[in-house]
Motif scaffolding. Structure first.
Motif, PDB file in Angstrom:
ATOM      1  N   LEU A 202       0.814  -1.212   0.000  1.00  0.00           N
ATOM      2  CA  LEU A 202       0.000   0.000   0.000  1.00  0.00           C
ATOM      3  C   LEU A 202       0.852   1.268   0.000  1.00  0.00           C
ATOM      4  O   LEU A 202       0.424   2.307  -0.501  1.00  0.00           O
ATOM      5  N   GLY A 203       2.030   1.177   0.576  1.00  0.00           N
ATOM      6  CA  GLY A 203       2.894   2.352   0.665  1.00  0.00           C
ATOM      7  C   GLY A 203       4.225   1.990   1.281  1.00  0.00           C
ATOM      8  O   GLY A 203       4.400   0.922   1.874  1.00  0.00           O
ATOM      9  N   VAL A 204       5.184   2.907   1.137  1.00  0.00           N
ATOM     10  CA  VAL A 204       6.541   2.731   1.667  1.00  0.00           C
ATOM     11  C   VAL A 204       7.009   4.067   2.215  1.00  0.00           C
ATOM     12  O   VAL A 204       6.772   5.118   1.611  1.00  0.00           O
ATOM     13  N   ASP A 205       7.665   4.044   3.362  1.00  0.00           N
ATOM     14  CA  ASP A 205       8.375   5.240   3.806  1.00  0.00           C
ATOM     15  C   ASP A 205       9.780   4.861   4.247  1.00  0.00           C
ATOM     16  O   ASP A 205      10.062   3.707   4.579  1.00  0.00           O
ATOM     17  N   ILE A 206      10.662   5.848   4.198  1.00  0.00           N
ATOM     18  CA  ILE A 206      12.071   5.661   4.543  1.00  0.00           C
ATOM     19  C   ILE A 206      12.505   6.824   5.425  1.00  0.00           C
ATOM     20  O   ILE A 206      12.212   7.982   5.133  1.00  0.00           O
ATOM     21  N   CYS A 207      13.227   6.507   6.508  1.00  0.00           N
ATOM     22  CA  CYS A 207      13.830   7.546   7.336  1.00  0.00           C
ATOM     23  C   CYS A 207      15.224   7.066   7.757  1.00  0.00           C
ATOM     24  O   CYS A 207      15.709   6.044   7.306  1.00  0.00           O
ATOM     25  N   GLY A 208      15.855   7.829   8.643  1.00  0.00           N
ATOM     26  CA  GLY A 208      17.179   7.463   9.115  1.00  0.00           C
ATOM     27  C   GLY A 208      18.289   8.280   8.495  1.00  0.00           C
ATOM     28  O   GLY A 208      19.377   7.769   8.220  1.00  0.00           O
ATOM     29  N   GLU A 209      18.013   9.573   8.275  1.00  0.00           N
ATOM     30  CA  GLU A 209      19.018  10.421   7.641  1.00  0.00           C
ATOM     31  C   GLU A 209      19.949  11.055   8.673  1.00  0.00           C
ATOM     32  O   GLU A 209      19.609  11.199   9.839  1.00  0.00           O
ATOM     33  N   ASP A 210      21.126  11.416   8.207  1.00  0.00           N
ATOM     34  CA  ASP A 210      22.100  12.153   9.000  1.00  0.00           C
ATOM     35  C   ASP A 210      22.840  13.065   8.036  1.00  0.00           C
ATOM     36  O   ASP A 210      23.476  12.591   7.093  1.00  0.00           O
ATOM     37  N   ARG A 211      22.745  14.360   8.250  1.00  0.00           N
ATOM     38  CA  ARG A 211      23.302  15.322   7.305  1.00  0.00           C
ATOM     39  C   ARG A 211      24.803  15.133   7.093  1.00  0.00           C
ATOM     40  O   ARG A 211      25.337  15.403   6.017  1.00  0.00           O
ATOM     41  N   LEU A 212      25.507  14.643   8.113  1.00  0.00           N
ATOM     42  CA  LEU A 212      26.960  14.493   8.012  1.00  0.00           C
ATOM     43  C   LEU A 212      27.368  13.353   7.088  1.00  0.00           C
ATOM     44  O   LEU A 212      28.511  13.291   6.649  1.00  0.00           O
ATOM     45  N   PHE A 213      26.444  12.447   6.799  1.00  0.00           N
ATOM     46  CA  PHE A 213      26.775  11.280   5.987  1.00  0.00           C
ATOM     47  C   PHE A 213      25.801  11.185   4.806  1.00  0.00           C
ATOM     48  O   PHE A 213      25.303  10.116   4.482  1.00  0.00           O
ATOM     49  N   GLY A 214      25.569  12.322   4.154  1.00  0.00           N
ATOM     50  CA  GLY A 214      24.572  12.369   3.103  1.00  0.00           C
ATOM     51  C   GLY A 214      24.863  11.475   1.919  1.00  0.00           C
ATOM     52  O   GLY A 214      23.950  10.841   1.377  1.00  0.00           O
ATOM     53  N   ALA A 215      26.138  11.384   1.484  1.00  0.00           N
ATOM     54  CA  ALA A 215      26.453  10.603   0.286  1.00  0.00           C
ATOM     55  C   ALA A 215      26.146   9.124   0.485  1.00  0.00           C
ATOM     56  O   ALA A 215      25.578   8.461  -0.394  1.00  0.00           O
ATOM     57  N   LYS A 216      26.520   8.586   1.631  1.00  0.00           N
ATOM     58  CA  LYS A 216      26.268   7.175   1.914  1.00  0.00           C
ATOM     59  C   LYS A 216      24.767   6.889   2.001  1.00  0.00           C
ATOM     60  O   LYS A 216      24.266   5.907   1.440  1.00  0.00           O
ATOM     61  N   ASN A 217      24.049   7.752   2.665  1.00  0.00           N
ATOM     62  CA  ASN A 217      22.603   7.564   2.805  1.00  0.00           C
ATOM     63  C   ASN A 217      21.878   7.801   1.488  1.00  0.00           C
ATOM     64  O   ASN A 217      20.871   7.145   1.201  1.00  0.00           O
ATOM     65  N   GLU A 218      22.394   8.725   0.690  1.00  0.00           N
ATOM     66  CA  GLU A 218      21.801   8.972  -0.615  1.00  0.00           C
ATOM     67  C   GLU A 218      21.865   7.717  -1.477  1.00  0.00           C
ATOM     68  O   GLU A 218      20.884   7.356  -2.147  1.00  0.00           O
ATOM     69  N   LYS A 219      23.000   7.047  -1.467  1.00  0.00           N
ATOM     70  CA  LYS A 219      23.149   5.815  -2.249  1.00  0.00           C
ATOM     71  C   LYS A 219      22.180   4.741  -1.767  1.00  0.00           C
ATOM     72  O   LYS A 219      21.536   4.064  -2.575  1.00  0.00           O
ATOM     73  N   ALA A 220      22.059   4.591  -0.433  1.00  0.00           N
ATOM     74  CA  ALA A 220      21.132   3.602   0.119  1.00  0.00           C
ATOM     75  C   ALA A 220      19.696   3.940  -0.268  1.00  0.00           C
ATOM     76  O   ALA A 220      18.927   3.068  -0.690  1.00  0.00           O
ATOM     77  N   ASN A 221      19.324   5.210  -0.131  1.00  0.00           N
ATOM     78  CA  ASN A 221      17.970   5.632  -0.507  1.00  0.00           C
ATOM     79  C   ASN A 221      17.688   5.345  -1.972  1.00  0.00           C
ATOM     80  O   ASN A 221      16.611   4.848  -2.334  1.00  0.00           O
ATOM     81  N   GLU A 222      18.642   5.655  -2.828  1.00  0.00           N
ATOM     82  CA  GLU A 222      18.451   5.443  -4.262  1.00  0.00           C
ATOM     83  C   GLU A 222      18.246   3.973  -4.582  1.00  0.00           C
ATOM     84  O   GLU A 222      17.371   3.614  -5.384  1.00  0.00           O
TER      85      GLU A 222
END
Length: 238
Positions: A202-222
């Protein structure tokens, strides 16, 4: 679900993840709402729900830091069919709030069980605890990967909602502002793939961000977004 992304701007973490803006998306400002960090008071929740109601599509919602994971509760309230919450999280988010009985990032699952009548079961994968709760199945964090069909068979309903806190992942794959688990991103993607194949999401959400590690989290999110999108027909977008 539509193959689109809704960014909720509570903490500006997605302004550092520019590659995600290549996906069809909309941006909803939330940073001006007071009373939202960690805990959410009634007035703040009413305003959050008002802004969520203005979304043009229902796809993947990116919430921001785990401090705002309680927004999942607002997203669950829209469903009318019986469903199971499938939660990837290093924490159960089922803490009783006795001193401050407010909705919070640590209590929202328990809150949803009490206030969302269509939520019939909760499956939590990667939790640091194996504590027993009513109508909850927990697959605690482990050094091995659970068989994906074992998780699918633990879900009693046809419909599911997937909520992902990246603190379930090992630090090599994501970095959050909370203590983290041991799951690999590859394992998470495999689980998501099976859930889409064998259940109606029905839906998906994602959280768990940290501004200091944006590149790593961006890759995971993508990678998570692409894993979801491949199961969504492009023709359903609006």
């Amino acid at each position: 679900m539509h193959p689109s992304v809704t960014f909720l701007n509570f903490d500006y973490t997605y302004t550092w993840q520019r590659n995600l803006l290549h996906f069809p998306h909309e941006w909803i400002e939330m940073d001006d709402i007071k009373g939202t960090n960690l805990y959410c008071d009634d007035g703040a929740m009413q305003e959050i729900e008002k802004r969520l109601a203005c979304r043009h599509t229902r796809g993947i919602t990116l919430i921001g830091s785990g401090n705002y994971h309680y927004v999942s509760y607002a997203l669950l309230k829209q469903f009318r069919e019986p469903f199971t919450l499938v939660l990837f999280d290093h924490h159960t988010d089922m803490n009783e709030q006795t001193l401050f009985p407010l909705l919070s990032c640590g209590s929202w699952v328990l809150y949803a069980q009490k206030h969302v009548p269509t939520l019939k079961h909760v499956v939590i994968i990667g939790s640091a605890t194996s504590q027993t709760f009513s109508h909850v199945t927990i697959f605690p964090k482990s050094n091995f990967m659970y068989a994906p069909m074992t998780i699918v068979r633990a879900i009693p309903t046809k419909h599911i909602y997937i909520s992902i806190d990246k603190d379930v992942l090992r630090p090599q794959d994501a970095q959050t502002n909370w203590d983290q688990g041991t799951m690999s991103l590859r394992s998470l993607i495999t689980y998501v793939d099976y859930l889409f194949r064998f259940k109606h999401v029905l839906g998906v959400d994602i959280c768990g961000e940290d501004r200091l590690f944006g590149a790593k989290n961006e890759k995971a999110n993508e990678m998570i977004i692409r894993a979801c999108f491949k199961h969504m027909p492009v023709s359903s977008a609006s």
